[in-house]
Write a protein that holds these residues in place. Structure first.
Motif, PDB file in Angstrom:
ATOM      1  N   PRO A 183       0.828  -1.208   0.000  1.00  0.00           N
ATOM      2  CA  PRO A 183       0.000   0.000   0.000  1.00  0.00           C
ATOM      3  C   PRO A 183       0.864   1.260   0.000  1.00  0.00           C
ATOM      4  O   PRO A 183       2.057   1.212   0.318  1.00  0.00           O
ATOM      5  N   VAL A 184       0.246   2.374  -0.328  1.00  0.00           N
ATOM      6  CA  VAL A 184       0.944   3.654  -0.292  1.00  0.00           C
ATOM      7  C   VAL A 184       0.439   4.449   0.907  1.00  0.00           C
ATOM      8  O   VAL A 184      -0.611   4.146   1.474  1.00  0.00           O
ATOM      9  N   LEU A 185       1.194   5.453   1.314  1.00  0.00           N
ATOM     10  CA  LEU A 185       0.778   6.311   2.418  1.00  0.00           C
ATOM     11  C   LEU A 185       0.030   7.521   1.866  1.00  0.00           C
ATOM     12  O   LEU A 185       0.470   8.152   0.905  1.00  0.00           O
ATOM     13  N   LYS A 186      -1.110   7.817   2.498  1.00  0.00           N
ATOM     14  CA  LYS A 186      -1.941   8.915   2.039  1.00  0.00           C
ATOM     15  C   LYS A 186      -2.548   9.589   3.267  1.00  0.00           C
ATOM     16  O   LYS A 186      -2.871   8.923   4.251  1.00  0.00           O
ATOM     17  N   GLU A 187      -2.706  10.885   3.233  1.00  0.00           N
ATOM     18  CA  GLU A 187      -3.199  11.626   4.392  1.00  0.00           C
ATOM     19  C   GLU A 187      -4.699  11.424   4.613  1.00  0.00           C
ATOM     20  O   GLU A 187      -5.479  11.385   3.664  1.00  0.00           O
ATOM     21  N   THR A 188      -5.078  11.298   5.906  1.00  0.00           N
ATOM     22  CA  THR A 188      -6.483  11.216   6.296  1.00  0.00           C
ATOM     23  C   THR A 188      -6.626  11.741   7.720  1.00  0.00           C
ATOM     24  O   THR A 188      -5.671  11.700   8.512  1.00  0.00           O
ATOM     25  N   LYS A 189      -7.804  12.220   8.063  1.00  0.00           N
ATOM     26  CA  LYS A 189      -8.050  12.821   9.381  1.00  0.00           C
ATOM     27  C   LYS A 189      -8.730  11.812  10.304  1.00  0.00           C
ATOM     28  O   LYS A 189      -9.643  11.096   9.897  1.00  0.00           O
ATOM     29  N   HIS A 190      -8.252  11.777  11.587  1.00  0.00           N
ATOM     30  CA  HIS A 190      -8.878  10.895  12.570  1.00  0.00           C
ATOM     31  C   HIS A 190      -8.870  11.529  13.954  1.00  0.00           C
ATOM     32  O   HIS A 190      -8.125  12.480  14.223  1.00  0.00           O
ATOM     33  N   TRP A 191      -9.716  10.972  14.840  1.00  0.00           N
ATOM     34  CA  TRP A 191      -9.802  11.383  16.235  1.00  0.00           C
ATOM     35  C   TRP A 191      -8.946  10.413  17.054  1.00  0.00           C
ATOM     36  O   TRP A 191      -9.192   9.200  17.069  1.00  0.00           O
ATOM     37  N   TYR A 192      -7.939  10.938  17.719  1.00  0.00           N
ATOM     38  CA  TYR A 192      -6.988  10.114  18.469  1.00  0.00           C
ATOM     39  C   TYR A 192      -7.226  10.245  19.969  1.00  0.00           C
ATOM     40  O   TYR A 192      -7.513  11.347  20.477  1.00  0.00           O
ATOM     41  N   LEU A 193      -7.086   9.135  20.670  1.00  0.00           N
ATOM     42  CA  LEU A 193      -7.139   9.127  22.127  1.00  0.00           C
ATOM     43  C   LEU A 193      -5.701   9.238  22.635  1.00  0.00           C
ATOM     44  O   LEU A 193      -4.903   8.320  22.449  1.00  0.00           O
ATOM     45  N   PRO A 194      -5.343  10.362  23.265  1.00  0.00           N
ATOM     46  CA  PRO A 194      -3.951  10.543  23.725  1.00  0.00           C
ATOM     47  C   PRO A 194      -3.693   9.740  25.001  1.00  0.00           C
ATOM     48  O   PRO A 194      -3.707  10.273  26.116  1.00  0.00           O
ATOM     49  N   MET A 195      -3.442   8.466  24.851  1.00  0.00           N
ATOM     50  CA  MET A 195      -3.338   7.570  26.003  1.00  0.00           C
ATOM     51  C   MET A 195      -2.161   7.926  26.907  1.00  0.00           C
ATOM     52  O   MET A 195      -2.180   7.600  28.097  1.00  0.00           O
ATOM     53  N   GLN A 196      -1.140   8.583  26.363  1.00  0.00           N
ATOM     54  CA  GLN A 196       0.026   8.933  27.164  1.00  0.00           C
ATOM     55  C   GLN A 196      -0.328   9.881  28.318  1.00  0.00           C
ATOM     56  O   GLN A 196       0.367   9.920  29.334  1.00  0.00           O
ATOM     57  N   ARG A 197      -1.425  10.613  28.199  1.00  0.00           N
ATOM     58  CA  ARG A 197      -1.854  11.510  29.278  1.00  0.00           C
ATOM     59  C   ARG A 197      -2.301  10.748  30.527  1.00  0.00           C
ATOM     60  O   ARG A 197      -2.391  11.316  31.616  1.00  0.00           O
ATOM     61  N   HIS A 198      -2.599   9.483  30.363  1.00  0.00           N
ATOM     62  CA  HIS A 198      -3.268   8.721  31.420  1.00  0.00           C
ATOM     63  C   HIS A 198      -2.357   7.713  32.125  1.00  0.00           C
ATOM     64  O   HIS A 198      -2.841   6.912  32.932  1.00  0.00           O
ATOM     65  N   GLU A 199      -1.071   7.754  31.842  1.00  0.00           N
ATOM     66  CA  GLU A 199      -0.168   6.729  32.370  1.00  0.00           C
ATOM     67  C   GLU A 199      -0.108   6.719  33.895  1.00  0.00           C
ATOM     68  O   GLU A 199      -0.120   5.649  34.519  1.00  0.00           O
ATOM     69  N   ASN A 200      -0.054   7.877  34.520  1.00  0.00           N
ATOM     70  CA  ASN A 200       0.143   7.931  35.978  1.00  0.00           C
ATOM     71  C   ASN A 200      -1.026   7.336  36.745  1.00  0.00           C
ATOM     72  O   ASN A 200      -0.852   6.492  37.637  1.00  0.00           O
ATOM     73  N   TRP A 201      -2.262   7.765  36.417  1.00  0.00           N
ATOM     74  CA  TRP A 201      -3.392   7.228  37.184  1.00  0.00           C
ATOM     75  C   TRP A 201      -3.631   5.763  36.856  1.00  0.00           C
ATOM     76  O   TRP A 201      -4.077   4.983  37.725  1.00  0.00           O
ATOM     77  N   LEU A 202      -3.329   5.367  35.604  1.00  0.00           N
ATOM     78  CA  LEU A 202      -3.474   3.955  35.245  1.00  0.00           C
ATOM     79  C   LEU A 202      -2.548   3.075  36.084  1.00  0.00           C
ATOM     80  O   LEU A 202      -2.943   1.999  36.548  1.00  0.00           O
ATOM     81  N   LYS A 203      -1.303   3.519  36.290  1.00  0.00           N
ATOM     82  CA  LYS A 203      -0.359   2.750  37.111  1.00  0.00           C
ATOM     83  C   LYS A 203      -0.909   2.546  38.517  1.00  0.00           C
ATOM     84  O   LYS A 203      -0.888   1.440  39.063  1.00  0.00           O
ATOM     85  N   ASP A 204      -1.396   3.637  39.120  1.00  0.00           N
ATOM     86  CA  ASP A 204      -1.935   3.535  40.486  1.00  0.00           C
ATOM     87  C   ASP A 204      -3.164   2.642  40.526  1.00  0.00           C
ATOM     88  O   ASP A 204      -3.339   1.846  41.455  1.00  0.00           O
ATOM     89  N   TRP A 205      -4.016   2.777  39.530  1.00  0.00           N
ATOM     90  CA  TRP A 205      -5.251   1.988  39.507  1.00  0.00           C
ATOM     91  C   TRP A 205      -4.954   0.502  39.339  1.00  0.00           C
ATOM     92  O   TRP A 205      -5.540  -0.347  40.021  1.00  0.00           O
ATOM     93  N   ILE A 206      -4.023   0.175  38.459  1.00  0.00           N
ATOM     94  CA  ILE A 206      -3.724  -1.230  38.162  1.00  0.00           C
ATOM     95  C   ILE A 206      -2.892  -1.879  39.256  1.00  0.00           C
ATOM     96  O   ILE A 206      -3.173  -3.008  39.677  1.00  0.00           O
ATOM     97  N   THR A 207      -1.867  -1.188  39.746  1.00  0.00           N
ATOM     98  CA  THR A 207      -0.947  -1.826  40.701  1.00  0.00           C
ATOM     99  C   THR A 207      -1.330  -1.611  42.158  1.00  0.00           C
ATOM    100  O   THR A 207      -1.059  -2.465  43.008  1.00  0.00           O
ATOM    101  N   GLU A 208      -1.971  -0.466  42.459  1.00  0.00           N
ATOM    102  CA  GLU A 208      -2.313  -0.161  43.848  1.00  0.00           C
ATOM    103  C   GLU A 208      -3.800  -0.318  44.142  1.00  0.00           C
ATOM    104  O   GLU A 208      -4.214  -0.368  45.303  1.00  0.00           O
ATOM    105  N   GLY A 209      -4.611  -0.354  43.090  1.00  0.00           N
ATOM    106  CA  GLY A 209      -6.053  -0.463  43.291  1.00  0.00           C
ATOM    107  C   GLY A 209      -6.684   0.832  43.756  1.00  0.00           C
ATOM    108  O   GLY A 209      -7.779   0.827  44.332  1.00  0.00           O
TER     109      GLY A 209
END
Length: 690
Positions: A183-209
């Motif tokens: 395939p070739v690369l071609k531009e398109t628009k999408h809605w992205y979920l910036p998951m990197q913003r959520h790393e800190n609370w996810l760590k506490d939620w998963i490991t510490e409850g």
């Protein structure tokens, strides 16, 4: 932590692109059903939801292959799978589907709520595009080599061999599933979920409850592989993930001017749990929001390990970003179930299909439930074999559980006209029986609540083992001749064990447990009844029993194994017979095919499949590396005239420069390779094939 007032239990939405097999059942549906049945036996407020996941690339790919519409695919398999669940006794409160207008409205509103809160980043990026089919390619429409493990069949979102999360751009030598071309690369628009913003609370939620500084759940009750896989993702750094796709099949993005875009299936599908709960509540006059939003409610997701990240990272981010929904208190993901020494593969027909099992083994639901729970892949992959199935049914269900129940009931009918006798003086052995079983229901409950179903079933079977041993040691059939009162006590005690089995076995083997309750005229199955040492009253009648289980004979097992092998062989034969995509005559002309003479051959050190072969084209000699060492010894092929592709780009193999390729014929069944030789002596080395 306080016990929740109500429970929402979800089981992974199966893709409606094929039937269910025993790996699916062992992975998510049987453990969730056991858990829900137990909770309901404790009179807990529980809603058990599931449904067909009817969007995504896997479904559109199957529709393309079968030349029908995606709607026809999902209608077909939704019906098949819904019936299979019902026939097998997986007791969902509702089995919904995600292709309904009701679901589209729920998913679209959820998306719009997040959009208004600024939870997404709208970006224009390059994405793979198939020029022949004139469409952007979803992740599953792209395959290539995994950059982490080298697996050649990795998808654009995940390598199913090493489990790594991927972006399509990471793949080496990417190919379109639609055309087979790069395939070739071609531009398109999408809605992205910036998951990197959520790393800190996810760590506490998963490991510490903890969540927002408050205790949310007990992380010690989470399985190690679940936490491990999540932390591997987080520690590796989360990246933005597109929540929309350029596809025609799915929930449309509800924004004007964005026609042709749909919601990403991993935003769409888990919201199907919410839609299903709404649907159930509307039909039952209940409030769905209590189960999703109330602080005194708990959510438990049952899935297999390939869905861990989506249920423990992506979906929780979406729920927390929304702000009104609870996050799950546990995600007890199972590992994979293998089959007869190999991985279950739907594409290779290496599977035991649930609907076929139910046809081949009518009224044998509990036998399969028992075996699959006994080998449940809770902490590591496990394996189903038909021989093990036979052994567990014959040596455990028939010889222990069935034997004990039958003895206790038959002897009661034989000696006391089918009425529960009145107990007389208790002996030490009677007290030993009571002491050995009194805590078992409590232990079973603790195991189930901690999602250790294998151990819970083992404890339930201990009741039958103790009962079996008690009858074997007391021998009422011998004692009756000299001491009828003693036999009354023995059978009174044995029947109490049968009654308890009718309750504690219900989560695992509901049909069997119901029979036991019918035999003993036990009206209820409330778990609290197991605290009573005497569930049955003297003088109460019992029903005449039938054999609970039947032995599985060798020929039945052999038939199932042969069926497996035959299906796999037929599939391989079909694939071998399938022709490649048609090519133009000009493509054929590009190949320089010649007859060459083999003038020398020798093994290549440390490469037991390869031979280094010298060939003569008449005007020149060349070297070819060929994987025929298992089929020909070097001296067997020297002097042969064979078919050769001359203009294949040279490459080094085990340090030897290979200039072209020998072409061989292969037997489909045996795999034996044979050289292709001219039938007339007039053809000499170097002559062209056209």
């Amino acid at each position: 932590m306080n016990q929740p007032k109500r429970h929402l239990v979800t089981a992974a939405l199966p893709y409606a692109n094929g039937p269910l097999h025993i790996g699916h059942i062992a992975g998510a549906y049987l453990p969730s059903d056991i858990y829900v049945r137990y909770l309901k036996a404790r009179r807990q407020d529980v809603v058990f939801v599931c449904g067909s996941d009817e969007h995504g690339a896997a479904i559109t790919m199957r529709a393309l292959k079968e030349d029908i519409t995606p709607q026809e695919i999902v209608d077909k398999y939704h019906k098949i799978n819904k019936k299979a669940f019902e026939d097998f006794g997986i007791d969902f409160d509702i089995y919904d589907r995600t292709s309904t207008e009701r679901h589209a409205e729920t998913a679209q509103q959820f998306f719009l709520d997040l959009e208004k809160k600024g939870s997404f980043e709208v970006e224009t990026r390059e994405q793979f595009y198939d020029e022949e089919h004139k469409q952007f390619l979803a992740d599953r429409y792209i395959t290539g080599e995994c950059p982490k493990c080298g697996h050649s069949g990795a998808y654009g979102d995940q390598c199913e061999k090493c489990g790594s999360s991927l972006n399509a751009n990471d793949l080496i030598n990417p190919k379109s599933v639609l055309s087979g071309k790069t395939p070739v690369l071609k531009e398109t628009k999408h809605w992205y979920l910036p998951m990197q913003r959520h790393e800190n609370w996810l760590k506490d939620w998963i490991t510490e409850g903890t969540l927002e500084g408050k205790e949310h759940h007990d992380p010690k009750k989470w399985r190690k592989q679940v936490i491990g896989q999540c932390m591997s993702w987080i520690d590796g750094g989360l990246a933005p993930r597109a929540m929309t796709r350029d596809l025609s099949w799915g929930v449309p993005v509800p924004i004007e001017g964005e026609e042709g875009k749909v919601l990403y299936v991993w935003l769409d599908a888990p919201i199907g749990y919410i839609t299903a709960t709404k649907h159930w509540a509307a039909e039952n006059g209940s409030d769905w929001e209590k189960y999703w939003k109330d602080d005194e409610s708990s959510i438990t997701h049952f899935i297999a390990k390939d869905n861990i990240v989506f249920h423990c990272i992506i979906f929780p981010i979406l729920l927390k970003e929304h702000g009104e929904y609870n996050l799950p208190v546990n995600v007890p993901a199972n590992e994979f179930l293998n089959l007869e020494g190999d991985k279950i593969s739907t594409s290779r027909e290496w599977a035991v299909w649930l609907h076929e099992y139910l046809e081949d083994f009518p009224c044998k639901n509990d036998e399969l439930r028992y075996v699959l729970t006994s080998i449940s892949p809770e902490a590591k992959d496990s394996e189903f074999t038909w021989k093990d199935y036979q052994n567990r049914v014959n040596n455990e269900l028939v010889a222990i559980l069935g034997n004990f129940v039958n003895r206790a009931l038959v002897l009661t009918h034989k000696y006391f006209d089918g009425q529960i006798p009145e107990a007389d003086e208790h002996h030490d052995i009677d007290q030993e029986l009571h002491d050995s079983i009194s805590e078992i229901p409590t232990i079973i409950a603790e195991k189930i609540e901690n999602h250790r179903y294998r151990e819970a079933l083992q404890e339930a079977m201990k009741l039958a083992r103790h009962g079996n041993k008690y009858l074997a040691d007391t021998e009422p059939w011998k004692v009756f001749k000299t001491d009828e009162d003693r036999v009354k006590t023995i059978l009174f005690n044995a029947l109490q064990v049968v009654a308890k089995l009718g309750i504690v076995l219900d989560p695992f083997m509901p049909q069997t447990a119901e029979k036991l309750r019918q035999y003993t005229n036990l009206a209820k199955k409330d778990w609290e009844l197991t605290e009573n040492p005497e569930l049955l009253v003297s003088g109460q009648p019992i029903e005449k029993p039938e054999l609970l289980f039947q032995k599985v004979e060798d020929e039945v097992i052999e038939k199932q194994v042969e069926k497996l092998k035959a299906k796999k062989a037929e599939k391989e034969k079909q694939e071998a017979m399938e022709q490649s995509e048609p090519i133009e005559f000009e493509d054929f002309q590009k190949m320089d095919l010649r007859i060459v003479e083999i003038i020398d051959a020798e093994p290549i050190p440390k490469a037991d499949k390869l031979l280094k072969i010298q060939i003569s084209l008449g005007s020149e000699d060349r070297t070819v590396v060929s994987g025929i060492a298992k089929h020909y010894k070097p001296d067997e092929i020297i002097g042969q005239r064979v078919l050769y592709l001359a203009n294949l780009k040279p490459r080094k193999i085990f340090g030897v420069k290979s200039q072209g390729m020998l072409l061989m014929a292969q037997n489909d069944e045996s795999g034996v390779l044979s050289t292709i030789q001219p039938s007339k002596d007039e053809v000499k080395g170097g002559d062209k094939v056209s």
